[in-house]
Motif scaffolding. Structure first.
Motif, PDB file in Angstrom:
ATOM      1  N   ALA A   1     125.167  18.794  33.477  1.00 48.22           N
ATOM      2  CA  ALA A   1     124.656  17.893  32.442  1.00 48.22           C
ATOM      3  C   ALA A   1     123.209  17.484  32.709  1.00 48.22           C
ATOM      4  O   ALA A   1     122.412  17.317  31.772  1.00 48.22           O
ATOM      5  CB  ALA A   1     125.545  16.656  32.370  1.00 48.22           C
ATOM      6  N   TYR A   2     122.842  17.339  33.971  1.00 51.12           N
ATOM      7  CA  TYR A   2     121.499  16.854  34.301  1.00 51.12           C
ATOM      8  C   TYR A   2     120.448  17.948  34.134  1.00 51.12           C
ATOM      9  O   TYR A   2     119.359  17.715  33.603  1.00 51.12           O
ATOM     10  CB  TYR A   2     121.495  16.307  35.733  1.00 51.12           C
ATOM     11  N   TYR A   3     120.768  19.145  34.600  1.00 55.02           N
ATOM     12  CA  TYR A   3     119.771  20.213  34.587  1.00 55.02           C
ATOM     13  C   TYR A   3     119.843  21.087  33.329  1.00 55.02           C
ATOM     14  O   TYR A   3     118.998  21.962  33.138  1.00 55.02           O
ATOM     15  CB  TYR A   3     119.933  21.109  35.824  1.00 55.02           C
ATOM     16  N   GLY A   4     120.828  20.880  32.513  1.00 59.65           N
ATOM     17  CA  GLY A   4     120.936  21.685  31.303  1.00 59.65           C
ATOM     18  C   GLY A   4     120.074  21.146  30.173  1.00 59.65           C
ATOM     19  O   GLY A   4     119.644  19.984  30.173  1.00 59.65           O
ATOM     20  N   ASN A   5     119.830  22.006  29.206  1.00 60.42           N
ATOM     21  CA  ASN A   5     119.054  21.639  28.027  1.00 60.42           C
ATOM     22  C   ASN A   5     119.944  21.419  26.797  1.00 60.42           C
ATOM     23  O   ASN A   5     119.472  21.483  25.657  1.00 60.42           O
ATOM     24  CB  ASN A   5     118.023  22.733  27.714  1.00 60.42           C
ATOM     25  N   ASP A   6     121.214  21.176  27.044  1.00 69.55           N
ATOM     26  CA  ASP A   6     122.157  20.985  25.951  1.00 69.55           C
ATOM     27  C   ASP A   6     122.021  19.578  25.362  1.00 69.55           C
ATOM     28  O   ASP A   6     121.438  18.680  25.990  1.00 69.55           O
ATOM     29  CB  ASP A   6     123.590  21.195  26.457  1.00 69.55           C
ATOM     30  N   PRO A   7     122.598  19.367  24.189  1.00 70.41           N
ATOM     31  CA  PRO A   7     122.571  18.022  23.596  1.00 70.41           C
ATOM     32  C   PRO A   7     123.310  17.015  24.474  1.00 70.41           C
ATOM     33  O   PRO A   7     124.105  17.367  25.360  1.00 70.41           O
ATOM     34  CB  PRO A   7     123.264  18.222  22.251  1.00 70.41           C
ATOM     35  N   PHE A   8     123.066  15.742  24.193  1.00 68.64           N
ATOM     36  CA  PHE A   8     123.642  14.671  24.996  1.00 68.64           C
ATOM     37  C   PHE A   8     125.158  14.681  24.938  1.00 68.64           C
ATOM     38  O   PHE A   8     125.825  14.477  25.963  1.00 68.64           O
ATOM     39  CB  PHE A   8     123.100  13.321  24.519  1.00 68.64           C
TER      40      PHE A   8
END
Length: 230
Positions: A39-46
């Motif tokens: 979750a921290y290093y990904g570029n996905d939505p919140f």
């Protein structure tokens, strides 16, 4: 790894407790960290990052051991086995309780079960007079077998039960039955040794021989009978 912890030990009560091991907490932290890292290093939505974090935590919680208790109480004459999981604590559900009569316990043994590529697991099992067996923990656990045998010995001393009493009775009965079978076999062998060989002739052979003798007598002509001379 500690198999069980003694919460209370006296002449009237023997109370064991078991909590999630360090491995369980490590698995929880590990999966939660994986979800947090994605979750921290990904570029996905919140909202997708939140799903990663929650999913990692749920997997870690599913792999955790339960909180268990095994309470031997002579004053009440009962054995109480309690179990509550992490899911029960989250959803505020009541713990599972199993109650058995203390007087029905006949033996306490350690049962082993081999797991491929991981080794051998152990479980302390109570044997009841009804023939039922019940483990004081829900599942088999890894670790040193000495801890499991020490717990079994402590329970036997508390209940004044001799080790493997039931198993010894079974072995005695099995040995006695085998000796009886050997004696029966010897008597049968002796009987066969005293049988005459003529007694072994089949009844069919006897009847065929009798028929052959009768036919021979019928075929003999009167002329063949010798005449006595004066």
């Amino acid at each position: 790894m500690v198999y069980l912890t003694i919460k209370e030990e006296s002449d009237e009560r023997l109370h064991f407790t078991r909590q999630p091991s360090l491995n369980s907490w490590a698995i929880l932290v590990g999966f939660s960290s994986v979800g947090l890292g994605i979750a921290y290093y990904g570029n996905d939505p919140f909202w997708l990052k939140a799903i990663y974090l929650v999913l990692g935590s749920l997997i870690g919680i599913s792999c955790m051991d339960d909180w268990e208790e095994c309470d031997f109480n002579k004053s009440e004459g009962e054995i109480k086995l309690k179990k509550i999981s992490a899911w029960d604590l989250i959803f505020l559900r009541s713990e599972d309780v199993v109650v058995a009569q203390l007087s029905e316990v006949t033996n306490v043994n350690v049962k082993e079960e081999k797991v491929n590529y991981f080794g051998t697991t152990y479980q302390v099992v109570l044997k009841f007079s009804t023939g039922m067996s019940f483990g004081i923990t829900e599942s088999f656990t890894f670790g040193s077998s000495k801890e499991h045998y020490a717990v079994a010995e402590k329970i036997r001393n508390f209940l004044n039960i001799e080790e493997d009493a039931a198993d010894n009775d079974f072995l005695d009965s099995a040995s006695s039955s085998s000796m009886e079978e050997e004696d029966t076999a010897d008597e049968t062998a002796d009987d066969f040794e005293h049988i005459d060989q003529s007694d072994l002739i089949d009844e069919t052979d006897k009847s065929s021989m009798q028929q052959a003798d009768d036919k021979k007598c019928d075929d003999q002509s009167p002329d063949d009978v010798p005449v006595e001379t004066e």
